[in-house]
Design a protein around this motif. Structure first.
Motif, PDB file in Angstrom:
ATOM      1  N   GLN A 491      64.600 -40.150  39.017  1.00 49.86           N
ATOM      2  CA  GLN A 491      65.197 -41.149  39.903  1.00 49.86           C
ATOM      3  C   GLN A 491      66.359 -41.895  39.245  1.00 49.86           C
ATOM      4  O   GLN A 491      66.796 -42.928  39.751  1.00 49.86           O
ATOM      5  N   TYR A 505      71.411 -32.707  42.119  1.00 48.74           N
ATOM      6  CA  TYR A 505      70.850 -33.617  43.119  1.00 48.74           C
ATOM      7  C   TYR A 505      71.777 -34.817  43.316  1.00 48.74           C
ATOM      8  O   TYR A 505      71.372 -35.971  43.224  1.00 48.74           O
ATOM      9  N   GLN A 508      71.199 -38.112  45.680  1.00 50.39           N
ATOM     10  CA  GLN A 508      70.387 -39.209  45.138  1.00 50.39           C
ATOM     11  C   GLN A 508      71.031 -39.817  43.902  1.00 50.39           C
ATOM     12  O   GLN A 508      71.070 -41.041  43.749  1.00 50.39           O
ATOM     13  N   THR A 513      69.657 -43.654  46.294  1.00 52.64           N
ATOM     14  CA  THR A 513      68.469 -43.180  46.999  1.00 52.64           C
ATOM     15  C   THR A 513      68.924 -42.303  48.166  1.00 52.64           C
ATOM     16  O   THR A 513      70.046 -42.436  48.655  1.00 52.64           O
ATOM     17  N   ILE A 514      68.048 -41.435  48.616  1.00 49.33           N
ATOM     18  CA  ILE A 514      68.360 -40.619  49.788  1.00 49.33           C
ATOM     19  C   ILE A 514      68.519 -41.512  51.018  1.00 49.33           C
ATOM     20  O   ILE A 514      69.358 -41.241  51.892  1.00 49.33           O
TER      21      ILE A 514
END
Length: 553
Positions: A491, A505, A508, A513-514
């Motif tokens: 994260q 990714y 994110q 954050t998504i």
């Protein structure tokens, strides 16, 4: 007058429409368009082309060689990128190439100096379904300012700025000494101008970075960000042109969701920013500390890195900020303290250095400056050469991890310390006012809990094979994955303007954050439904093919 400009016009192309594509406009259409924008349609070429395409032009080639790492020279050329590899060309100043080609540099550019130039460009782009890229200075590490076969909208010469001594917000609140800055104005110009009024603004460490472009729209860290926050936190209003050509005022009362998105959601994505209104501050005095350290051996080097990381919270609590650069043989530390007390500054720094009197300090200095601009032009501005082939990746390191796990952080720094063509760079620019939770903007929330922004950088020389460059890119990705172990794991967050172009990714990582990404994408789909503004790993680019020319249905 048009023969040379349009001689290779068919090398451009239009974007996909389902399985078909519209045709690239004819020469006559380009001529009519050029007349409508006051003759501001120009040709662009890679920065090294003058040394390859026309060998007889020795003078132009010599200028290019002499200015190759000069960021001002690069920003003044439509086709030049600050990181030369994003021109993706076979041209070189170091050797002549018979295959020198356009690479990823657009053939045609609109040198937009007026709002109507932007509006008419967008009208043409919409009519003929053209691929568009937006560029101001080319300070970009993800290839977002250039694209093969595209039309380049170049904002570099939109040079206007105004001091607004009493600026009224749409809410009725009055702000003293705000500034309105045009799209082409660069930070060095702003700092010098504001110094005349004993003011400063929260801006970039590179003098040639555009004030209102991707830097600010992506968040924008600064030597002064710990003191007053990120650049995006300073925005009061935008003047923009939308994808459909309409001009809008964007602030906390009008187009509120777009105001949120433009302050942190990334440049080249939601609208063309013509100008921005920013807060300013009374210029602080600056105490500067610069050290160039040559550790005597690996054991002492590891010890110093560990002590330095453990000492960072002490520096943070005392108000220091700055940068550090870790290579295999050298450790460079540049720190600044706004409005600091000199005796306290010396005492604080000495706590670290007194343990390492055996080191060969090549340069040791404490310098006091009466203003930020004096500090900037003396210490910071000379340290920003460009023109290299480079790729980088980064992670934002949470303050809690630096404070609570300094040994783990130091172990990773020592493991990743750079070599001849690599560098681990520490941006000690988070924490402090960056950690404010009161900012209602789209800046990656990882900034609000970070203390450091760490970059791993790899460079290579011209002539390096594509295969070798791919290996270098994989090295960067592996190194960033190691940084991730001290950045909060899966994260962890990234400053999007200095991220890995191969970040897997990225939705994110770049946007926090998504949920944050999906909110930005919802705004994007509403304000730009046809995807006129599309760029590498920008909001909405996941709806397009790898070359960003065809929408994925």
């Amino acid at each position: 007058m048009y023969d040379n400009l349009f001689s290779h016009i068919q090398e451009g192309y239009c974007r996909c429409l389902s399985n078909d594509s519209t045709c690239w406009p004819s020469a006559s259409i380009w001529q009519t368009f050029n007349q409508s924008i006051d003759g501001q349609l120009i040709s662009s070429q890679p920065s090294a082309a003058v040394c390859n395409s026309n060998p007889s032009n020795i003078n132009a080639c010599n200028i290019a060689r002499n200015k190759w790492t000069n960021s001002s020279w690069r920003s003044d050329h439509a086709g030049a990128m600050q990181a030369a590899n994003w021109e993706n060309s076979s041209c070189s100043i170091y050797y002549n190439s018979m295959t020198c080609n356009q690479g990823s540099v657009p053939i045609l550019a609109v040198n937009a100096t007026l709002p109507q130039h932007v509006q008419k460009t967008l009208r043409l782009v919409n009519t003929y379904n053209l691929r568009l890229v937006i560029k101001t200075t080319g300070h970009d590490y993800l290839g977002r300012s250039t694209a093969k076969g595209a039309l380049l909208l170049w904002l570099h010469y939109m040079k206007h700025f105004t001091l607004l001594e009493n600026y009224s917000l749409c809410t009725g609140k009055n702000i003293l000494n705000a500034i309105r800055v045009g799209a082409g104005v660069q930070w060095g110009e702003v700092y010098a101008w504001l110094a005349l009024y004993n003011l400063t603004a929260i801006g970039g460490a590179a003098s040639t970075v555009s004030v209102s472009g991707g830097y600010l729209q992506g968040g924008g860290h600064s030597p002064l960000s710990r003191w007053k926050g990120l650049a995006a936190d300073q925005v009061l209003e935008f003047d923009v042109i939308m994808a459909n050509g309409r001009r809008k005022t964007v602030n906390s009362c009008q187009n509120v969701d777009l105001f949120w998105a433009l302050r942190g959601g990334g440049g080249g994505t939601f609208a063309v920013v013509l100008s921005v209104v920013l807060r300013t501050y009374s210029s602080p005095s600056i105490i500067s500390s610069l050290q160039v350290i040559y550790p005597s051996n690996e054991t002492r080097y590891a010890s110093f890195i560990h002590d330095f990381v453990e000492f960072l919270p002490t520096l943070a609590d005392a108000g220091w900020a700055g940068y550090f650069y870790i290579r295999d043989k050298t450790f460079i530390i540049g720190l600044l303290l706004p409005n600091g007390d000199s005796e306290m500054a010396y005492t604080t720094i000495d706590q670290l250095y007194n343990k390492y009197t055996d080191f060969n300090f090549a340069r040791s200095s404490f310098i006091q400056f009466s203003s930020f601009n004096d500090f900037f032009v003396t210490i910071v501005e000379p340290q920003n050469p460009t023109g290299k082939n480079q790729i980088l990746g980064s992670r934002l390191i949470p303050e809690a991890i630096v404070r609570n796990k300094p040994q783990q952080v130091a172990d990773v720094f020592f493991q990743l310390k750079g070599g001849h063509m690599s560098l681990l760079m520490g941006n000690f620019v988070a924490g402090g006012k960056v950690s404010s939770k009161t900012q209602n903007n789209s800046v990656n929330p990882a900034w609000r809990t970070a203390l450091l922004h760490m970059i791993y950088n790899e460079r290579w020389v011209d002539g390096t094979s594509v295969e070798e460059q791919e290996i270098i890119a994989k090295t960067v990705t592996r190194s960033v994955n190691i940084l991730q172990t001290i950045a909060g794991g899966s994260q962890s967050g990234v400053y999007m303007n200095e991220g890995d172009p191969n970040e897997k990714y990225w939705q994110q990582k770049f946007f926090g954050t998504i949920k944050n990404y999906n909110q930005l994408k919802s705004i994007k789909n509403r304000v730009d439904p046809n995807g006129i503004f599309v760029c590498n790993k920008c909001v909405g680019s996941d709806d397009w093919s790898d070359d960003l020319n065809c929408r994925i249905y």
